[in-house]
Design a protein around this motif. Structure first.
Motif, PDB file in Angstrom:
ATOM      1  N   GLU A   1       0.797  -1.219   0.000  1.00  0.00           N
ATOM      2  CA  GLU A   1       0.000   0.000   0.000  1.00  0.00           C
ATOM      3  C   GLU A   1       0.836   1.279   0.000  1.00  0.00           C
ATOM      4  O   GLU A   1       0.452   2.276  -0.625  1.00  0.00           O
TER       5      GLU A   1
ATOM      6  N   LEU B   1      -3.260 -10.653  -0.762  1.00  0.00           N
ATOM      7  CA  LEU B   1      -3.280  -9.280  -1.261  1.00  0.00           C
ATOM      8  C   LEU B   1      -3.256  -9.221  -2.780  1.00  0.00           C
ATOM      9  O   LEU B   1      -3.759  -8.270  -3.382  1.00  0.00           O
ATOM     10  N   SER B   2      -2.665 -10.239  -3.422  1.00  0.00           N
ATOM     11  CA  SER B   2      -2.561 -10.232  -4.883  1.00  0.00           C
ATOM     12  C   SER B   2      -3.927 -10.336  -5.555  1.00  0.00           C
ATOM     13  O   SER B   2      -4.065  -9.993  -6.736  1.00  0.00           O
ATOM     14  N   VAL B   3      -4.931 -10.792  -4.817  1.00  0.00           N
ATOM     15  CA  VAL B   3      -6.275 -10.892  -5.389  1.00  0.00           C
ATOM     16  C   VAL B   3      -6.793  -9.517  -5.804  1.00  0.00           C
ATOM     17  O   VAL B   3      -7.468  -9.364  -6.826  1.00  0.00           O
ATOM     18  N   HIS B   4      -6.447  -8.494  -5.021  1.00  0.00           N
ATOM     19  CA  HIS B   4      -6.946  -7.143  -5.286  1.00  0.00           C
ATOM     20  C   HIS B   4      -5.871  -6.167  -5.753  1.00  0.00           C
ATOM     21  O   HIS B   4      -6.190  -5.053  -6.151  1.00  0.00           O
ATOM     22  N   HIS B   5      -4.591  -6.568  -5.685  1.00  0.00           N
ATOM     23  CA  HIS B   5      -3.521  -5.628  -6.017  1.00  0.00           C
ATOM     24  C   HIS B   5      -2.634  -6.120  -7.150  1.00  0.00           C
ATOM     25  O   HIS B   5      -1.512  -5.634  -7.318  1.00  0.00           O
ATOM     26  N   GLY B   6      -3.070  -7.073  -7.911  1.00  0.00           N
ATOM     27  CA  GLY B   6      -2.319  -7.478  -9.097  1.00  0.00           C
ATOM     28  C   GLY B   6      -1.064  -8.268  -8.777  1.00  0.00           C
ATOM     29  O   GLY B   6      -1.082  -9.188  -7.964  1.00  0.00           O
TER      30      GLY B   6
END
Length: 256
Positions: free
Chosen positions: A89, A195-200
């Motif tokens: 983030e 986190l990669s699900v929503h942040h590429g």
């Protein structure tokens, strides 16, 4: 190439309780071309795959880390989750990341390379080691776990120099720091994967991490086996010099 590099780095770093991930970051970025921020969870994946070899050898030598390992994990595990979120983030750019790495490693390296371990009796060494109370050690572990989540080292590579510098022998610190690194890195890999699900592209590079880890297994086992034959002063200086060299590299990268 990844297998050979991981073996060499892990064999040198393991006697000090460092998995070698801190030394493989430049190799991943410069040689293998692992992008940021995916390089951070890939380094954590290396820890997960590589550290069981060293832990197994230490266990055979009746070095388990004991209570110190549990204290470190209590702090580093929640810390690495927070650090993983911060990495995605707030610290996505390579410039900030490079300068942060330098600020983290330079003072530790200078401290270890410039100071000597107390050569007094074992009882005096024990008193020096107890200067860090358990609550303070848990807080320190949480902060270093957070930094490890940002950097991709799980926290053990920061705690090991601090604990050795405080007077604890490397034979006690190494298995505890590596156990902390293993558990914390597993938590970090899981956090980055979620986190990669929503942040590429922030998930680990699985082929690279596994290849490095396989080399690290053999290197870690070798390093754990030779640790008892190495003087603590040599281990301290080696870790200090490595930390200073890596900090200088990232300072130059961050400034340019």
């Amino acid at each position: 190439m990844a297998l050979a590099a991981a073996f060499a780095v892990s064999a040198v770093a393991t006697p000090a309780g460092v998995s070698g991930a801190v030394l493989l970051l430049p190799f991943q970025v410069s040689v293998l071309g692992t992008p940021s921020p995916a390089v951070t969870p890939t380094n954590l994946l290396y820890n997960v795959v590589s550290t069981p070899g060293a832990l197994y050898r230490y266990r055979r030598q009746r070095q388990t880390g004991g209570r110190l390992a549990l204290i470190l994990i209590t702090g580093t595990l929640p810390g690495v989750v927070a650090g993983s979120v911060i990495r995605v983030e707030l610290v996505p750019g390579p410039r900030v990341f490079d300068l942060l790495v330098c600020a983290l490693l330079a003072p530790l390296g200078l401290w270890l390379a410039a100071t000597r371990q107390d050569r007094d009796s074992d009882s005096h060494r024990g008193r020096a080691a107890r200067r860090i109370p358990v609550p303070a050690l848990i807080l320190l572990a949480a902060l270093t776990g957070c930094a490890g989540g940002i950097y991709g080292i799980g926290g053990g590579a920061i705690l090991a120099p601090v604990l050795i510098g405080s007077g604890r022998p490397a034979a006690e610190v190494a298995p505890a720091a590596l156990a902390s690194t293993f558990v914390t890195s597993a938590g970090g890999v899981l956090t980055f994967t979620l986190l990669s699900v929503h942040h590429g592209l922030v998930a680990p590079n699985w082929p690279t991490g596994i290849a490095l880890g396989l080399g690290g297994i053999a290197g870690g086992y070798t390093g754990a086996r030779i640790q008892s034959r190495l003087p603590d002063t040599l281990i301290r200086r080696t870790v200090g010099v490595f930390a200073i060299a890596i900090a200088a590299r990232y300072l130059a990268s961050g400034l340019t």
